[in-house]
Structure formats: C-alpha cells, structure tokens
Motif scaffolding. Structure first.
Motif, PDB file in Angstrom:
ATOM      1  N   VAL A  56       0.830  -1.215   0.000  1.00  0.00           N
ATOM      2  CA  VAL A  56       0.000   0.000   0.000  1.00  0.00           C
ATOM      3  C   VAL A  56       0.868   1.270   0.000  1.00  0.00           C
ATOM      4  CG1 VAL A  56      -2.045  -0.973   1.106  1.00  0.00           C
ATOM      5  CG2 VAL A  56      -0.172  -0.163   2.524  1.00  0.00           C
ATOM      6  N   GLY A  63      -0.241   4.206   1.393  1.00  0.00           N
ATOM      7  CA  GLY A  63      -0.445   4.894   2.675  1.00  0.00           C
ATOM      8  C   GLY A  63      -0.683   6.378   2.462  1.00  0.00           C
ATOM      9  N   PRO A  64      -1.068   7.085   3.525  1.00  0.00           N
ATOM     10  CA  PRO A  64      -1.498   8.482   3.366  1.00  0.00           C
ATOM     11  C   PRO A  64      -0.381   9.512   3.502  1.00  0.00           C
ATOM     12  CG  PRO A  64      -2.030   7.697   5.565  1.00  0.00           C
ATOM     13  CD  PRO A  64      -1.333   6.567   4.870  1.00  0.00           C
ATOM     14  N   PHE A  65       0.853   9.078   3.724  1.00  0.00           N
ATOM     15  CA  PHE A  65       1.883  10.059   4.069  1.00  0.00           C
ATOM     16  C   PHE A  65       2.857  10.380   2.946  1.00  0.00           C
ATOM     17  CE2 PHE A  65       0.681   8.249   8.281  1.00  0.00           C
ATOM     18  CZ  PHE A  65       0.133   9.405   8.805  1.00  0.00           C
ATOM     19  N   HIS A 112       9.022   0.700   9.283  1.00  0.00           N
ATOM     20  CA  HIS A 112       9.243   0.497   7.842  1.00  0.00           C
ATOM     21  C   HIS A 112       9.699   1.777   7.171  1.00  0.00           C
ATOM     22  CE1 HIS A 112       5.096   1.911   8.342  1.00  0.00           C
ATOM     23  NE2 HIS A 112       5.337   2.617   7.259  1.00  0.00           N
TER      24      HIS A 112
END
Ligand code: BEZ
Ligand code: FE
Length: 298
Positions: free
Chosen positions: A110, A112-114, A224
């Motif tokens: 994924v 992810g939102p960052f 991660h």
C-alpha cells in the motif's frame, strides 16, 4: 379507505427482489460501460449485504453518520476513507489483484497516506534525516530487472516516520523531513542515509479509530521505510522495507507486510567508504517490465 395489510413474506418476495433489480437496471443506464458495471455491482452487493444481516434502520443510520464523519474529517492532509480501506484490507486486496507480478519481482504494497510529491533530491548516500537524533541507518541496494540487469537512473522516492513513529504531517511543523529522492547509479546501486524509523499506530482520533476501538484489532504498523519507484518501461513499484524482528510484523493493521521485504539491518560499512558501526539494511529491488504485465492481464 382501508389500509390493506400484507404478510411479511409477501413483502420480502415482492419488494425485496424487485427493488434490487430495478436499482441495478437504473445503474445500467450509466453512459460509461465500466462505470455502469461498477455501479451495478455495488448496488447488487449492498442490497445483498443488507439482506444478509437484516439491516435495521438504526444500524443504517449509524452507518450513514459514520460515513458523514469520515468525510468531514478528511482533507488534503488526512485521507480517512483511504485509512478505512487500508484497515478493512481493501487497499491491499486491490494492490494484490493489480500487481500479479512475476515471483522474482519485488512485491508491491500500500501507498499509505503520508506520501508527498516533490521531495528533495539527494545524492548517493545523502542524509535525509537532516541530523535528527536516532540510530543511524544506511539502506543500500541494487535496482535490477527480472533478468538481473542493472537499472540505472531509477528515481527512488523514499519516506518514513521518525524514531518516535511520527510523520511530519502529524506534527506542528512546516518543514519536509525524512523524505527524499535518490537516483540509482549506472550499475543500479543506490544508498540512502537516515535514522531508523519506529513502528506506529495509525491515526486513532477519527471514525476509523472509533470503529477499531470496538474490536480487538491492534492499530500498529511495524517499523518500515516506504519506496515509490517509477521508471519508464517498468511497472511503477510502491513497496516497503521492514526491519527483521520488528514488532507487529505479524499483525500489521493495514495488511501491508510482505515477507520478501523484511530485511535485517546489521553493523557494516558504508559502500565505497571505510568501516562504520552503523546499521546497514540491504534493500535490493527487482522491477517488473511494464509490457509483460499487460500481456499477463489479458
Ligand atoms: C503508512 O505506512 O504510512 C500507512 C499506511 C496505511 C495506513 C496508515 C499509514
Ligand atoms: Fe508508513
């Protein structure tokens, strides 16, 4: 005029089936054929869901209000719907279905939102931690194709949480940190310098956190580093590097852990320089040719 009552069973038979067929048929008028297919499937599955659980009106209202709250809390820095999709395993399912790569290729995970576009470009071995306190970490690796040939000039867009497990958008700071773009050398080698990230909990102060708090789901992601590698001629790759032995590898709340990307960090030497007592994590990457994947899909 008298109201005529009909037995429940008749209502089930007449109204239930009919409304689904009519709603699906209406969505079939959608001009774009793919959008028509998507809308018809959504309606069919939503109706089946409501029937399966015998959805009550208060439950339906609670769901509508949860969706409304999820929309209200979302903005350009907070993607609560995507977080919901991540936690429900939908994001990872979509990634898996759309990246059925050769087993030799680095697996996708994924986004992810960052991720933020426009990270600063750093040279080979450049420090993206900008002096932040923490355990120094070099990530070194080779970017190759499936035949093992070097992919030079690949831009690796890298981002991570800090040693406290926090991204800069979660802090009251106006600066870019712990993110950078590195370019692989002609022999495919890249090297980044940073500080070791820590695992973290996903944002729990919104509707997704509220939902999770009714479950035994643990809201943690293992430590991660994110990579986004987009090279012309290859499938764009979004992946992570996890620290071997990190907490929560078995229970990543967004299902993003891929065994093949779990790497040990060890004391070692910075490539091309003298020995240093620092953690070095090997981050070899194998890119999948774009055209081959398209052929496999058809
Ligand atoms: C992340 O790793 O940045 C992340 C991914 C999915 C949900 C929340 C955070
Ligand atoms: Fe992350």
């Amino acid at each position: 005029m008298h109201l005529q009552l009909v037995p429940d069973d008749d209502i089930d038979d007449d109204i239930d089936k009919d409304i689904t067929e009519r709603a699906v048929a209406r969505c079939g008028t959608t001009h774009d054929p793919r959008l028509a297919e998507l809308m018809q499937a959504v309606v069919r599955n939503l109706h089946n869901f409501a029937r399966e659980v015998r959805l009550t009106e208060p439950e339906w209202m609670a769901a509508m209000q949860w969706l409304a709250r999820t929309g209200r809390i979302s903005d350009h820095t907070r993607a609560e719907f995507i977080l919901a999709s991540d936690v429900l395993g939908l994001s990872m399912l979509v990634v898996d279905m759309n990246h059925r790569l050769d087993p030799g290729a680095t697996p996708a995970t994924v986004l992810g939102p960052f991720h933020i576009a426009g990270s600063p470009e750093l040279a080979y071995g450049g420090d993206m931690s900008d002096g932040l306190p923490g355990v120094p970490l070099f990530v070194t690796g080779m970017v190759r194709d499936l035949d093992g040939d070097a992919v030079g000039g690949a831009v690796l867009d890298v981002w991570q949480a800090d040693p406290e497990g926090t991204y800069e958008s979660q802090l009251d700071v106006n600066e870019t940190r712990l993110r950078a773009k590195y370019t692989s050398k002609p022999d495919g080698a890249y090297c980044l310098r940073t500080v070791a990230p820590r695992g973290y909990t996903i944002p729990m102060d919104g509707p997704v956190g509220e939902l999770i708090s009714h479950t035994d789901i643990r809201p943690f992601r293992p430590a991660h580093i994110h990579f986004l590698i987009d090279v012309p001629g290859y499938e764009p790759l979004t992946t992570h590097l996890f620290q071997k032995g990190a907490k929560y590898l078995d229970s990543d709340v967004v299902f993003g852990t891929k065994g093949g990307r779990v790497r040990a960090a060890r004391a070692g030497s910075r490539p091309g320089r003298g020995h240093v007592e620092r953690a070095v994590a090997p981050g070899d990457v194998r890119l999948h040719p774009a055209a081959e994947l398209l052929t496999r899909r058809t």
